[in-house]
Scaffold this motif. Structure first.
Motif, PDB file in Angstrom:
ATOM      1  N   GLY A   4       0.788  -1.224   0.000  1.00  0.00           N
ATOM      2  CA  GLY A   4       0.000   0.000   0.000  1.00  0.00           C
ATOM      3  C   GLY A   4       0.813   1.263   0.000  1.00  0.00           C
ATOM      4  O   GLY A   4       0.286   2.340  -0.299  1.00  0.00           O
ATOM      5  N   ASN A   5       2.094   1.182   0.351  1.00  0.00           N
ATOM      6  CA  ASN A   5       2.939   2.375   0.217  1.00  0.00           C
ATOM      7  C   ASN A   5       4.147   2.108  -0.666  1.00  0.00           C
ATOM      8  O   ASN A   5       5.265   2.547  -0.408  1.00  0.00           O
ATOM      9  N   ASN A   6       3.886   1.335  -1.750  1.00  0.00           N
ATOM     10  CA  ASN A   6       4.805   1.197  -2.886  1.00  0.00           C
ATOM     11  C   ASN A   6       6.106   0.474  -2.569  1.00  0.00           C
ATOM     12  O   ASN A   6       7.138   0.752  -3.171  1.00  0.00           O
ATOM     13  N   VAL A   7       6.058  -0.484  -1.631  1.00  0.00           N
ATOM     14  CA  VAL A   7       7.207  -1.342  -1.365  1.00  0.00           C
ATOM     15  C   VAL A   7       6.888  -2.716  -1.939  1.00  0.00           C
ATOM     16  O   VAL A   7       5.903  -3.350  -1.554  1.00  0.00           O
ATOM     17  N   MET A  34       2.177 -10.156   2.367  1.00  0.00           N
ATOM     18  CA  MET A  34       1.938  -8.757   2.015  1.00  0.00           C
ATOM     19  C   MET A  34       0.478  -8.576   1.619  1.00  0.00           C
ATOM     20  O   MET A  34       0.098  -8.810   0.462  1.00  0.00           O
ATOM     21  N   PRO A  35      -0.393  -8.168   2.573  1.00  0.00           N
ATOM     22  CA  PRO A  35      -1.813  -7.959   2.241  1.00  0.00           C
ATOM     23  C   PRO A  35      -1.982  -6.871   1.192  1.00  0.00           C
ATOM     24  O   PRO A  35      -1.250  -5.866   1.212  1.00  0.00           O
ATOM     25  N   PRO A  36      -2.908  -7.048   0.244  1.00  0.00           N
ATOM     26  CA  PRO A  36      -3.092  -6.044  -0.813  1.00  0.00           C
ATOM     27  C   PRO A  36      -3.528  -4.703  -0.262  1.00  0.00           C
ATOM     28  O   PRO A  36      -4.361  -4.620   0.639  1.00  0.00           O
ATOM     29  N   SER A  37      -2.929  -3.639  -0.786  1.00  0.00           N
ATOM     30  CA  SER A  37      -3.297  -2.246  -0.492  1.00  0.00           C
ATOM     31  C   SER A  37      -3.008  -1.820   0.948  1.00  0.00           C
ATOM     32  O   SER A  37      -3.438  -0.751   1.355  1.00  0.00           O
ATOM     33  N   THR A  68      -7.880   2.306 -11.657  1.00  0.00           N
ATOM     34  CA  THR A  68      -7.500   3.237 -10.594  1.00  0.00           C
ATOM     35  C   THR A  68      -6.226   3.974 -10.978  1.00  0.00           C
ATOM     36  O   THR A  68      -5.256   3.335 -11.393  1.00  0.00           O
ATOM     37  N   PRO A  69      -6.201   5.310 -10.862  1.00  0.00           N
ATOM     38  CA  PRO A  69      -4.976   6.056 -11.185  1.00  0.00           C
ATOM     39  C   PRO A  69      -3.870   5.753 -10.169  1.00  0.00           C
ATOM     40  O   PRO A  69      -3.988   6.094  -9.000  1.00  0.00           O
ATOM     41  N   ARG A  70      -2.822   5.085 -10.577  1.00  0.00           N
ATOM     42  CA  ARG A  70      -1.671   4.796  -9.728  1.00  0.00           C
ATOM     43  C   ARG A  70      -0.521   4.343 -10.619  1.00  0.00           C
ATOM     44  O   ARG A  70      -0.735   3.993 -11.784  1.00  0.00           O
ATOM     45  N   LYS A  71       0.688   4.345 -10.084  1.00  0.00           N
ATOM     46  CA  LYS A  71       1.860   3.988 -10.881  1.00  0.00           C
ATOM     47  C   LYS A  71       2.275   2.536 -10.692  1.00  0.00           C
ATOM     48  O   LYS A  71       3.114   2.032 -11.435  1.00  0.00           O
ATOM     49  N   PHE A  72       1.702   1.860  -9.676  1.00  0.00           N
ATOM     50  CA  PHE A  72       1.997   0.453  -9.445  1.00  0.00           C
ATOM     51  C   PHE A  72       0.689  -0.307  -9.253  1.00  0.00           C
ATOM     52  O   PHE A  72      -0.265   0.212  -8.686  1.00  0.00           O
ATOM     53  N   ASP A  73       0.676  -1.562  -9.706  1.00  0.00           N
ATOM     54  CA  ASP A  73      -0.453  -2.449  -9.465  1.00  0.00           C
ATOM     55  C   ASP A  73      -0.015  -3.600  -8.575  1.00  0.00           C
ATOM     56  O   ASP A  73       1.137  -4.066  -8.656  1.00  0.00           O
ATOM     57  N   THR A  74      -0.918  -4.076  -7.715  1.00  0.00           N
ATOM     58  CA  THR A  74      -0.680  -5.297  -6.951  1.00  0.00           C
ATOM     59  C   THR A  74      -0.980  -6.487  -7.850  1.00  0.00           C
ATOM     60  O   THR A  74      -2.083  -6.591  -8.395  1.00  0.00           O
ATOM     61  N   VAL A  75       0.015  -7.382  -8.011  1.00  0.00           N
ATOM     62  CA  VAL A  75      -0.130  -8.508  -8.938  1.00  0.00           C
ATOM     63  C   VAL A  75       0.391  -9.784  -8.277  1.00  0.00           C
ATOM     64  O   VAL A  75       1.026  -9.751  -7.230  1.00  0.00           O
ATOM     65  N   GLN A  76       0.126 -10.929  -8.923  1.00  0.00           N
ATOM     66  CA  GLN A  76       0.694 -12.191  -8.476  1.00  0.00           C
ATOM     67  C   GLN A  76       2.196 -12.194  -8.778  1.00  0.00           C
ATOM     68  O   GLN A  76       2.621 -11.798  -9.862  1.00  0.00           O
ATOM     69  N   ALA A  77       2.982 -12.648  -7.817  1.00  0.00           N
ATOM     70  CA  ALA A  77       4.433 -12.658  -7.995  1.00  0.00           C
ATOM     71  C   ALA A  77       4.900 -13.862  -8.801  1.00  0.00           C
ATOM     72  O   ALA A  77       5.880 -13.780  -9.545  1.00  0.00           O
ATOM     73  N   SER A  78       4.223 -14.997  -8.673  1.00  0.00           N
ATOM     74  CA  SER A  78       4.679 -16.220  -9.322  1.00  0.00           C
ATOM     75  C   SER A  78       4.341 -16.220 -10.802  1.00  0.00           C
ATOM     76  O   SER A  78       3.355 -15.634 -11.238  1.00  0.00           O
ATOM     77  N   LYS A  79       5.172 -16.865 -11.571  1.00  0.00           N
ATOM     78  CA  LYS A  79       4.936 -17.010 -13.005  1.00  0.00           C
ATOM     79  C   LYS A  79       3.760 -17.958 -13.230  1.00  0.00           C
ATOM     80  O   LYS A  79       3.487 -18.848 -12.443  1.00  0.00           O
ATOM     81  N   LEU A 118       1.906 -11.966  -3.531  1.00  0.00           N
ATOM     82  CA  LEU A 118       1.561 -10.672  -4.119  1.00  0.00           C
ATOM     83  C   LEU A 118       2.766  -9.757  -4.109  1.00  0.00           C
ATOM     84  O   LEU A 118       3.567  -9.776  -3.177  1.00  0.00           O
ATOM     85  N   THR A 119       2.893  -8.959  -5.150  1.00  0.00           N
ATOM     86  CA  THR A 119       3.965  -7.973  -5.227  1.00  0.00           C
ATOM     87  C   THR A 119       3.465  -6.782  -6.018  1.00  0.00           C
ATOM     88  O   THR A 119       2.262  -6.686  -6.326  1.00  0.00           O
ATOM     89  N   LEU A 120       4.358  -5.876  -6.365  1.00  0.00           N
ATOM     90  CA  LEU A 120       3.996  -4.695  -7.144  1.00  0.00           C
ATOM     91  C   LEU A 120       4.544  -4.800  -8.554  1.00  0.00           C
ATOM     92  O   LEU A 120       5.637  -5.329  -8.777  1.00  0.00           O
ATOM     93  N   SER A 121       3.794  -4.280  -9.495  1.00  0.00           N
ATOM     94  CA  SER A 121       4.217  -4.197 -10.888  1.00  0.00           C
ATOM     95  C   SER A 121       4.151  -2.742 -11.327  1.00  0.00           C
ATOM     96  O   SER A 121       3.103  -2.102 -11.194  1.00  0.00           O
ATOM     97  N   LYS A 122       5.259  -2.218 -11.800  1.00  0.00           N
ATOM     98  CA  LYS A 122       5.299  -0.829 -12.249  1.00  0.00           C
ATOM     99  C   LYS A 122       4.615  -0.705 -13.602  1.00  0.00           C
ATOM    100  O   LYS A 122       4.885  -1.473 -14.521  1.00  0.00           O
ATOM    101  N   ARG A 123       3.708   0.241 -13.704  1.00  0.00           N
ATOM    102  CA  ARG A 123       2.985   0.445 -14.961  1.00  0.00           C
ATOM    103  C   ARG A 123       3.881   1.089 -16.020  1.00  0.00           C
ATOM    104  O   ARG A 123       4.748   1.900 -15.710  1.00  0.00           O
ATOM    105  N   GLY A 124       3.614   0.712 -17.252  1.00  0.00           N
ATOM    106  CA  GLY A 124       4.255   1.362 -18.385  1.00  0.00           C
ATOM    107  C   GLY A 124       3.201   2.078 -19.217  1.00  0.00           C
ATOM    108  O   GLY A 124       2.047   2.213 -18.805  1.00  0.00           O
ATOM    109  N   ILE A 125       3.591   2.568 -20.388  1.00  0.00           N
ATOM    110  CA  ILE A 125       2.630   3.204 -21.292  1.00  0.00           C
ATOM    111  C   ILE A 125       1.779   2.104 -21.927  1.00  0.00           C
ATOM    112  O   ILE A 125       2.287   1.194 -22.566  1.00  0.00           O
TER     113      ILE A 125
END
Length: 668
Positions: A60-63, A83-86, A302-313, A327-334
């Motif tokens: 929830g605070n971009n870690v 890591m609970p979402p959000s 939702t407007p944000r620069k990172f999304d909470t996503v599944q970490a495993s392939k 769960l982890t964070l994924s940085k958004r691209g264009i």
């Protein structure tokens, strides 16, 4: 800096002499502990265990997980990282209590850099076990499908290069420059103010030829059943999004598909009952919405620069699960989306008439006779409307009521205050000495609060997602009158009492039936004097005085104020002149007295004041659509009497304030 190794419980430091920096650090550690307990129910312990809660170290605070694991592993073997979402915290479990103790000593007060490049400080405390509020098992909305790798990376490159973003914005080819993104339309221009198209004004050229073979392939493989004739191309920069919405039923056929290129994204789907399902749309995937997911669920980004996503392939598409160990964070691209629709030529006859604009024209709302009907009425004539008008509504809500301000400023410094039905958050920052949290049923209004860096969350007034008995005060301003039965209104008042600690107070405002009180007219009626002789203004005004927000009353039979009277038939775009039965709700005429306690109040949205307004647009907008909001206006004494039915409550004050009945109550 690290905490002293001889100190385990930071509440008991008397035996250890601390310098100024250490004292500051320990104060913040204690504050983090108390915050976790008060707002999340997380209890820490003063002795070493294998598990720690890491404040500030959460999704929830971009870690991200990849960022936190190396830091934690320097102190020992990490058995699990949850890591609970959000949430702005996480839980780490080490193999041994000694390793956890090493982390407590070494990492407490450690400064790290989050995924946005901002410096944050970690605060660790021991816990017996990890605990958080479970999301529960979820499934994809019915009728929703995500098809991965629908095109090749080579085709992706060709399709992205085929979009010419350098064309003139005003060349009438369907290209627009919006505040949050670039957009192009083909076939028909998509109008964001009503999520519709003008079927009589197709754009020249149709869809680009490059899509012919791709669409034919999708038809052949069964991913789509109709060949689309409308295409919207959106380009999103990281941090941008789109408000939750449902594409207008009457505008398009059942099937809506969207191709995601350039970057993955998480799209949120929300059921009217409040269930939200985050869905991962991988790069080069096709989202297919049909049936319930198309007609009933809203979808938005939702407007944000990172999304909470599944970490495993292998778990990168579809629903984001509640597995906090993965769960982890994924940085958004264009990201560039290509959304295809088939323009509908006949009225919609879907299975969701309560939210279908084609069928609502044929079904005027009636006074609810059951809890189910009440919920449906509020969903259509309160919840949906505020989502639609959020931006315009917010632009008319800026001046706080003086007596609400007085209530907030009289509270002791440090008080916890909940604003239930906070709207755009205009009361959340009134008294900087308070800790205020807002809650509103409208996701779009809560989004406006967050843009203003205010603490707010989405929640229903009948089930506020805040902890019982924890709040020093609550305010509920212009909320309870949107509930359509006496039982639901009392339940909303009881919910405020549930939140309060013993001795806590609540301030409640509702619209008054009596817009003329003690021979004085309310501001709402006085506004009408300025409009006499200008009937078109009286009936099209959208911005109400701050007391009533935006309403339009009818005065009435004071001998029988609680009767639902014969009324104007509610049809699309306003009302007809025909009379209907007593069960039908009247449509109010703005700036006049109320004639019924239960009614529909028009909101005339002018033009398109939303975030997606074209660059360079002027304030002189064309008339916009009309929305109707349900209200129950309160007679003198009615609110006070409802409060007296509550258990463990004392009414401290009851008063009239510019067209509103108001009560201050205390939990005893």
């Amino acid at each position: 800096m690290a905490a002293p190794s001889t100190v385990m419980d930071s509440d008991h430091q008397s035996s250890y002499k601390l310098n100024k920096t250490e004292k500051k650090f320990l104060r913040k550690q204690i504050k983090a502990r108390h915050t976790l307990l008060r707002h999340e129910g997380i209890e820490t312990v003063s002795y070493a265990t294998q598990s720690l809660v890491v404040a500030n170290g959460g999704l929830g605070n971009n870690v991200s997980r990849n960022q936190l694991v190396p830091v934690l592993e320097k102190c020992g073997l990490v058995d699990a990282l949850l890591m609970p979402p959000s949430k702005p915290y996480s839980f780490v479990r080490y193999k041994t209590a000694e390793e956890a103790k090493e982390a407590y000593v070494t990492l407490n007060g450690k400064e790290i850099v989050d995924d946005l490049g901002q410096k944050i400080i970690l605060y660790l405390n021991f816990v017996e076990k990890a605990q958080w509020k479970e999301l529960g098992l979820q499934a994809l909305p019915p009728g929703l499908m995500v098809v991965e790798e629908i095109i090749s990376s080579e085709d992706e490159k060709i399709l992205l290069e085929s979009v010419n973003w350098t064309e003139d914005i005003d060349n009438h080819n369907g290209q627009k420059c919006l505040k949050h993104r670039r957009v192009k339309h083909f076939g028909y221009e998509f109008h964001y103010e009503n999520n519709n198209v003008d079927k009589d004004k197709p754009l020249p050229g149709g869809l680009p030829d490059i899509w012919d073979s791709i669409l034919e392939k999708w038809l052949k493989e069964g991913f789509i059943k109709h060949k689309p004739d409308q295409l919207t191309v959106n380009q999103y920069e990281p941090g941008h999004g789109i408000p939750a919405h449902i594409d207008t039923h009457s505008a398009f056929e059942d099937e809506i598909v969207s191709l995601s290129l350039g970057s993955e994204i998480v799209m949120d789907f929300k059921h009217p009952d409040g269930v939200t399902v985050p869905v991962m749309l991988p790069r080069r995937s096709l989202l297919v919405m049909t049936g319930e997911s198309r007609y009933l669920w809203t979808h938005g980004i939702t407007p944000r620069k990172f999304d909470t996503v599944q970490a495993s392939k292998g778990h990168r598409s579809g629903i984001i699960t509640s597995d906090v160990g993965d769960l982890t964070l994924s940085k958004r691209g264009i990201r560039t989306s290509f959304t295809f629709r088939k323009v509908r030529q006949t009225p919609c006859n879907c299975s969701y008439p309560l939210v279908c604009d084609s069928q609502m024209k044929e079904t005027p709302p009636s006074f609810p006779e059951s809890a189910r009907e009440a919920s449906q009425l509020e969903r259509e004539y309160v919840h949906r409307v505020y989502e639609e008008i959020a931006e315009h509504f917010s632009s008319t809500r800026h001046t706080p009521w003086p007596r609400v301000v007085d209530f907030l400023k009289a509270l002791p410094s440090g008080s916890l205050v909940a604003d239930v039905g906070c709207g755009n958050g205009k009361y959340l920052g009134i008294n900087k000495e308070l800790y205020m949290v807002g809650c509103d049923r409208s996701q779009n209004l809560v989004g406006i609060c967050r843009e203003r860096h205010l603490e707010a969350l989405v929640g229903d007034a009948l089930a506020v997602p805040l902890r019982s008995g924890s709040w020093d005060a609550c305010i509920s301003i212009a909320v309870t009158h949107h509930l359509s039965t006496a039982e639901r209104r009392v339940a909303a008042l009881q919910e405020l009492v549930r939140l309060l600690r013993p001795g806590g107070m609540a301030l409640i405002y509702v619209w008054a039936m009596e817009q003329e009180y003690k021979k004085k007219k309310s501001k709402y009626l006085r506004e009408n004097r300025l409009r006499q002789g200008k009937e078109e203004e009286i009936h099209s005004d959208a911005a109400e005085p701050e007391s009533l927000g935006e309403q339009v009353p009818d005065a009435g039979d004071q001998d029988a104020p609680c009767r639902v009277s014969a009324a104007t038939d509610v049809r699309a775009g306003g009302g007809s002149a025909s009379k209907v039965t007593d069960a039908k709700l009247p449509v109010h005429t703005n700036r006049t007295s109320f004639r019924s306690q239960d009614l529909l109040v028009p909101w005339h949205r002018k033009g398109n004041p939303g975030r997606d307004e074209p660059v360079g647009a002027t304030e002189s907008r064309a008339p916009g659509p009309v929305f109707h909001r349900y209200y129950h206006v309160f007679c003198a004494g009615e609110l006070e009497e409802a409060c007296r039915t509550l258990s463990h409550v004392r009414v401290l004050q009851s008063y009239y304030d510019q067209g509103n009945w108001c009560v201050v109550l205390q939990k005893v």
